[in-house]
Every structure is written in C-alpha cells, then in structure tokens.
Design an enzyme around this catalytic site. Structure first.
Site, PDB file in Angstrom:
ATOM      1  CE  LYS A  90      -4.076   1.928   0.640  1.00  0.00           C
ATOM      2  NZ  LYS A  90      -3.823   2.546  -0.693  1.00  0.00           N
ATOM      3  CD  GLN A 111       3.337   4.534   2.220  1.00  0.00           C
ATOM      4  OE1 GLN A 111       3.817   5.425   1.550  1.00  0.00           O
ATOM      5  NE2 GLN A 111       2.253   4.713   2.952  1.00  0.00           N
ATOM      6  CE  LYS A 114       4.252   7.436   5.738  1.00  0.00           C
ATOM      7  NZ  LYS A 114       3.975   8.438   4.690  1.00  0.00           N
ATOM      8  CE  LYS A 126       4.636   7.538  -2.416  1.00  0.00           C
ATOM      9  NZ  LYS A 126       3.837   8.107  -1.305  1.00  0.00           N
ATOM     10  N   GLY A 165      -3.128   8.181  -3.943  1.00  0.00           N
ATOM     11  CA  GLY A 165      -2.585   9.440  -4.442  1.00  0.00           C
ATOM     12  C   GLY A 165      -1.283   9.831  -3.746  1.00  0.00           C
ATOM     13  CG  ASP A 166       2.976  11.022  -2.959  1.00  0.00           C
ATOM     14  OD1 ASP A 166       2.892  11.007  -1.727  1.00  0.00           O
ATOM     15  OD2 ASP A 166       3.984  11.472  -3.545  1.00  0.00           O
ATOM     16  CB  THR A 209      -2.468  13.393   4.875  1.00  0.00           C
ATOM     17  OG1 THR A 209      -2.820  12.240   4.115  1.00  0.00           O
ATOM     18  CG2 THR A 209      -0.998  13.351   5.206  1.00  0.00           C
ATOM     19  CG  ASN A 240      -4.683  15.971   0.114  1.00  0.00           C
ATOM     20  OD1 ASN A 240      -4.194  15.183   0.911  1.00  0.00           O
ATOM     21  ND2 ASN A 240      -5.987  16.133  -0.008  1.00  0.00           N
ATOM     22  CB  SER A 376      -5.569   4.647   2.095  1.00  0.00           C
ATOM     23  OG  SER A 376      -5.473   5.790   1.289  1.00  0.00           O
TER      24      SER A 376
HETATM   25  P1  NDP Z   1       0.173  17.915  -3.608  1.00  0.00           P
HETATM   26  O1  NDP Z   1       0.662  17.648  -4.996  1.00  0.00           O
HETATM   27  O2  NDP Z   1      -1.265  18.051  -3.345  1.00  0.00           O
HETATM   28  O3  NDP Z   1       0.895  19.234  -3.044  1.00  0.00           O
HETATM   29  C1  NDP Z   1       2.269  19.352  -2.957  1.00  0.00           C
HETATM   30  C2  NDP Z   1       2.603  20.770  -2.562  1.00  0.00           C
HETATM   31  O4  NDP Z   1       4.005  20.887  -2.363  1.00  0.00           O
HETATM   32  C3  NDP Z   1       2.253  21.767  -3.655  1.00  0.00           C
HETATM   33  O5  NDP Z   1       1.941  23.006  -3.065  1.00  0.00           O
HETATM   34  C4  NDP Z   1       3.538  21.847  -4.457  1.00  0.00           C
HETATM   35  O6  NDP Z   1       3.696  23.081  -5.143  1.00  0.00           O
HETATM   36  C5  NDP Z   1       4.574  21.730  -3.359  1.00  0.00           C
HETATM   37  N1  NDP Z   1       5.784  21.072  -3.902  1.00  0.00           N
HETATM   38  C6  NDP Z   1       5.856  19.845  -4.461  1.00  0.00           C
HETATM   39  N2  NDP Z   1       7.108  19.597  -4.877  1.00  0.00           N
HETATM   40  C7  NDP Z   1       7.815  20.691  -4.566  1.00  0.00           C
HETATM   41  C8  NDP Z   1       9.174  21.048  -4.753  1.00  0.00           C
HETATM   42  N3  NDP Z   1      10.045  20.213  -5.330  1.00  0.00           N
HETATM   43  N4  NDP Z   1       9.554  22.269  -4.293  1.00  0.00           N
HETATM   44  C9  NDP Z   1       8.679  23.117  -3.706  1.00  0.00           C
HETATM   45  N5  NDP Z   1       7.373  22.828  -3.524  1.00  0.00           N
HETATM   46  C10 NDP Z   1       6.961  21.643  -3.947  1.00  0.00           C
HETATM   47  O7  NDP Z   1       0.832  16.755  -2.710  1.00  0.00           O
HETATM   48  P2  NDP Z   1       0.396  16.282  -1.266  1.00  0.00           P
HETATM   49  O8  NDP Z   1      -0.060  17.437  -0.454  1.00  0.00           O
HETATM   50  O9  NDP Z   1      -0.457  15.095  -1.422  1.00  0.00           O
HETATM   51  O10 NDP Z   1       1.799  15.736  -0.708  1.00  0.00           O
HETATM   52  C11 NDP Z   1       2.739  16.575  -0.010  1.00  0.00           C
HETATM   53  C12 NDP Z   1       3.716  15.709   0.749  1.00  0.00           C
HETATM   54  O11 NDP Z   1       3.012  14.889   1.691  1.00  0.00           O
HETATM   55  C13 NDP Z   1       4.531  14.723  -0.089  1.00  0.00           C
HETATM   56  O12 NDP Z   1       5.814  14.555   0.511  1.00  0.00           O
HETATM   57  C14 NDP Z   1       3.744  13.431   0.027  1.00  0.00           C
HETATM   58  O13 NDP Z   1       4.545  12.292  -0.209  1.00  0.00           O
HETATM   59  C15 NDP Z   1       3.320  13.521   1.481  1.00  0.00           C
HETATM   60  N6  NDP Z   1       2.170  12.704   1.849  1.00  0.00           N
HETATM   61  C16 NDP Z   1       0.955  12.858   1.231  1.00  0.00           C
HETATM   62  C17 NDP Z   1      -0.131  12.111   1.625  1.00  0.00           C
HETATM   63  C18 NDP Z   1      -1.480  12.319   1.057  1.00  0.00           C
HETATM   64  O14 NDP Z   1      -2.432  11.687   1.563  1.00  0.00           O
HETATM   65  N7  NDP Z   1      -1.661  13.162   0.069  1.00  0.00           N
HETATM   66  C19 NDP Z   1       0.018  11.057   2.657  1.00  0.00           C
HETATM   67  C20 NDP Z   1       1.296  11.023   3.300  1.00  0.00           C
HETATM   68  C21 NDP Z   1       2.337  11.814   2.866  1.00  0.00           C
HETATM   69  P3  NDP Z   1       3.425  23.100  -6.739  1.00  0.00           P
HETATM   70  O15 NDP Z   1       1.956  22.836  -6.894  1.00  0.00           O
HETATM   71  O16 NDP Z   1       3.837  24.450  -7.159  1.00  0.00           O
HETATM   72  O17 NDP Z   1       4.268  21.997  -7.318  1.00  0.00           O
END
Ligand code: NDP
Length: 444
Positions: A90, A111, A114, A126, A165-166, A209, A240, A376
């Site tokens: 997962k 993961q 976690k 992943k 998603g991610d 999250t 997200n 999830s």
């Molecule tokens: P989203 O794509 O929804 O949002 C990511 C955010 O981070 C955006 O604002 C994006 O900006 C910014 N970002 C991404 N890459 C970069 C970068 N290289 N430099 C600067 N800003 C960046 O992703 P999530 O919110 O889902 O995920 C965020 C983090 O949380 C990740 O590390 C993910 O692995 C982790 N995570 C997510 C979960 C989930 O349920 N969604 C669960 C557990 C962990 P821009 O749009 O401009 O790229």
C-alpha cells in the site's frame, strides 16, 4: 564494523545514485541500532536487515501516450513493492518530473514502517512517474493515466497491491486510473484508494493526512502540558496535506500564517484565508501569486522562506529535503517548540539532529502523516464490506489511530531510554511488528 554500518555500506554500494534512498536507510537503521545490537546474532543469521532494505519486487516500465498536438510522449512508470509481511502493498503514486528509482525506493521504504505504525494490516509500496500533470489538459492527463494502468494493472489488485494518491495524483488522476483498471479487469474492487465518493471513496480521506498531522501534534503537545490553541504555525506547501492541516489547525484555535508552492510563499499575519487558498489550488489549479488578490495585506515572496517566520510550530507539508540546516537554525532562534512532518522526509538528517539537540519536539513523517494511509486502509475496509461510513465515523477512527501512534512511538522511545526522541520511537515501533511477521513467515 557493526551490522547496521555493514548494511548501510552495502546499500550505498549496491544502489548508486540513489541519495534519497541512502538517506532514508541511514535514518532508519541508525536509529534501530539499539534494537539490532540487542538481537545481533539472530538478525545476522536471518539477514533481517538485508531483507528489509531490499524491495520484494521493483517494476519500471514505459508509459507512451499522445499529447494534444498528436505527438507521442514517453514517460517512465515505477512501482516498488517493498514489503508485504503484514498486508498487501500500500502506498501512493507520485507524478512529478523529479521522480526516479531512488525517490520511489525511499518512499516505499518509509512506507513499510509507516503502515506498520498505523496498526492496520497493510504492507509497504510506492509508485509513480516522471510525468508532470501541471499544465496538461484533462485529456492528456487521462491519456497518461490510462497508459500507466494498462501496464500496471497486471501487478496490482485489492488483495495484492493498492496504490493511492501522492504529489501530482489527486482525485482526477485516481478516477482515470480506476476507470481503466475496471475496464481491463472487469472487476469493481477496492484496487485504488482516494477514489471519488460516487464510486467507492471514503469520506474524510481527502482531509485525512492534514487532519491526522494536527491530531498527533495536538496529542504530543498536550502530553507535554502545552495547548495548541493560540499557537502560531508555519506550513509549507499548498496541496492536499497543507490545506487540510491548515483547516484542522484553525479549528483547534491555532493560527497558520504561511503556505507555499514551488514558485513562492505567502505570509499572512492575520492567518491564512482557507477559502481563498482552496479556490486558488483546488478549483483554479493556479499559483499562489493570486493569493494577494484575495488578501491585499498579505505578503507574497518568490522562492522559499516560510521557515524564516517566527512561529511556535512548523509543519513542512510540501516535499523531501525542504527544511535544511539553515532553516532549522532559524526556527530554533525564533523559539519554535515543535516540528512535525506532513510531507515525507522534508527535514534533512542534519536539521533533524539540530532540532532535537536544541529541544524542539520532532515527529517524523512516518508517524505524523500516517493518517492518510490509515484512512486509505479504512477505505479498503469499506470497499470490502460494500458499505460507506459517515464522515464523523471515519474522522473519529482517524483521530484514535493518530493518538495511538503517538503513544506507541512515545512508549517505544522510553522503553529504550530515548524519551522524547520520536524518530527512534517511530522506527522501533514500526520495525518490530514487521520483523515479527517476517520471522513467522520464514525465509521468503
Ligand atoms: P500535492 O501535490 O497536493 O501538493 C504538494 C505541494 O508541495 C504543492 O503546493 C507543491 O507546489 C509543493 N511542492 C511539491 N514539490 C515541490 C518542490 N520540489 N519544491 C517546492 N514545492 C513543492 O501533494 P500532497 O499534499 O499530497 O503531498 C505533499 C507531501 O506529503 C509529499 O511529501 C507526500 O509524499 C506527502 N504525503 C501525502 C499524503 C497524502 O495523503 N496526500 C500522505 C502522506 C504523505 P506546486 O503545486 O507548485 O508543485
């Protein structure tokens, strides 16, 4: 040389050019030293560490698709099925140009622990691709997602591997992937999570999250006699995780004053306007430069900088290695009391150590952001019983899981004499269950 150091050296030698994977392995294995040393003879004989750092299966495949101009584009797809000792693989699918084997491997490795910490029966995996959904039309995103699943469908399934998603993979992408899987396999099953509510998604998954991050932060502070109410918070990211962390933090009476995207960051001293942020990011899919149109008194800056603001709590919610030593020093100088990771590995190893040495409470992502994968798994349960639970029911379960995770990591840290070191606590608590299951299942 100790067993831990031998295995770290071997990982670096055998997986060159994968710095993020090396970083994650080092962080985990070094903090497990005390447990490994206590069981060294048996672990060596059973090659526990060699097995835990080697994925069970690693897939890399071509993803061809046609863009709106009729041009064929080719991306690379990945799925790393890391460890299935405690349940089906997962973990999310990341769509971002930076994706490569090392990034997916570090995420899959994290993961495993976690998912174990959630207390639910899910193994670790992943996946992703270097495809960038940004700036693509809906049709182009659909073409990519369909091609991606046309290869991946062979390796996933409700009892085998359940992606989610991610970064870059939200409800739209999951919808296209689910549709293609169903069309090829002719089964309606819980093979993906993060689905839309009309076709098997779970209420509160979208929020999980971010909400979970605040639930665990609140519990940790409460256990140290600190009230989250009235605290000032810096959040990075505007996706997200960030959006729903801000929402829950505000509900609990804290004030979030920053957020960011990959172009710049916002400082709003009156507190981030969540409705405006959702409109910009969830509806318009636009840049944060627009935030000033809604809140003329807020500041917008190009580049990075959220950690320079004086706050009590910092919540990195964007991406890996976004909080470096300079940032950590700034946070300490400004009197921060806690850093809790919403993103995966957003804090570099040296900044984590610096924060801990300077008395900042630090909860690593594998515990702090586990609410997403936990919910999830609740979506999988609902799919299996073909029922949908209410928002309140899912949210209550999520809160309970996060509170339990905190107490488990706290207990594990204390048991080995590392009170308040939640990095060690999380790694030990996650590791012990997986090793126990691996031992019981023999050499596989
Ligand atoms: P989203 O794509 O929804 O949002 C990511 C955010 O981070 C955006 O604002 C994006 O900006 C910014 N970002 C991404 N890459 C970069 C970068 N290289 N430099 C600067 N800003 C960046 O992703 P999530 O919110 O889902 O995920 C965020 C983090 O949380 C990740 O590390 C993910 O692995 C982790 N995570 C997510 C979960 C989930 O349920 N969604 C669960 C557990 C962990 P821009 O749009 O401009 O790229």
């Amino acid at each position: 040389m100790s067993y831990v150091d031998e295995v770290i050296e071997r990982v670096i030698r055998e997986n060159p050019a994968e710095p993020e994977f090396h970083q994650a392995v080092k962080e985990v294995l070094q903090s497990l030293r005390v447990v490994v040393e206590a069981n060294e003879e048996q672990y060596r004989r059973d090659a526990i560490l060699e097995r835990i750092v080697n994925p069970e299966r690693q897939l890399k495949f071509r993803v061809p698709w046609v863009d709106d101009k009729g041009q064929v584009q080719v991306n690379t797809g990945y799925r790393i099925q890391f460890n299935s000792a405690i349940g089906p693989y997962k973990g999310g699918i990341r769509l971002h140009p930076s994706v490569n084997t090392g990034i997916i491997k570090f995420l899959g490795f994290e993961q495993v622990f976690k998912n174990s910490l959630t207390g639910l029966p899910i193994g670790g995996g992943k996946g992703g691709s270097d495809f960038d959904p940004k700036g693509k039309s809906d049709r182009e995103v659909m073409a990519f997602c369909q091609s991606f699943i046309t290869e991946l469908y062979r390796y996933i399934g409700a009892d085998t591997d359940v992606p989610a998603g991610d970064i870059g993979t939200g409800a739209r992408e999951i919808g296209y992937m689910y549709g293609q899987y169903k069309r090829i396999r002719n089964v309606f099953e819980g093979v993906l999570t993060g689905k839309g509510l009309s076709y098997g998604g779970s209420l509160a998954r979208k929020e999980a999250t971010g909400y979970g991050l605040i639930y665990i932060t609140d519990e940790m502070l409460r256990c140290h006699g600190i009230d989250i109410k009235g605290k000032t918070v810096a959040v990075s990211g505007a996706g997200n995780v960030a959006i729903y962390a801000i929402e829950k933090a505000h509900q609990l009476g804290a004030k979030v004053v920053t957020c960011s995207d990959s172009t710049g960051w916002v400082y709003d001293k009156d507190g981030i306007d969540l409705a405006a942020l959702k409109e910009i990011k969830e509806v318009k899919r636009a840049r944060l430069t627009e935030y000033k149109n809604y809140r003329p008194n807020a500041e917008y800056h190009e580049g990075k900088g959220v950690w320079s603001v004086k706050v009590d709590i910092a919540l990195p919610c964007a991406t890996q290695n976004e909080l470096n030593l300079e940032d950590a020093k700034m946070l300490v100088k400004n009197g921060a009391i806690a850093v809790c990771e919403g993103a995966n590995m957003p804090t570099t190893l040296e900044s984590t150590e610096y924060l801990q040495k300077n008395g900042v409470y630090f909860i690593p992502g594998k515990a702090a952001n586990a609410g997403g994968v936990a919910t999830s798994a609740l979506e999988m349960s609902q799919n299996s019983e073909r029922l949908s639970w209410s928002f309140e029911e899912v949210d209550a379960k999520l809160k309970n899981i996060m509170v339990n995770i905190y107490h488990n990591i706290d207990k594990a840290a204390k048991k080995y004499g590392f009170t308040d070191n939640f990095v060690i606590g999380a790694n030990i608590a996650g590791f012990e269950k997986v090793v126990d299951a691996m031992n019981a299942q023999g050499v596989v």
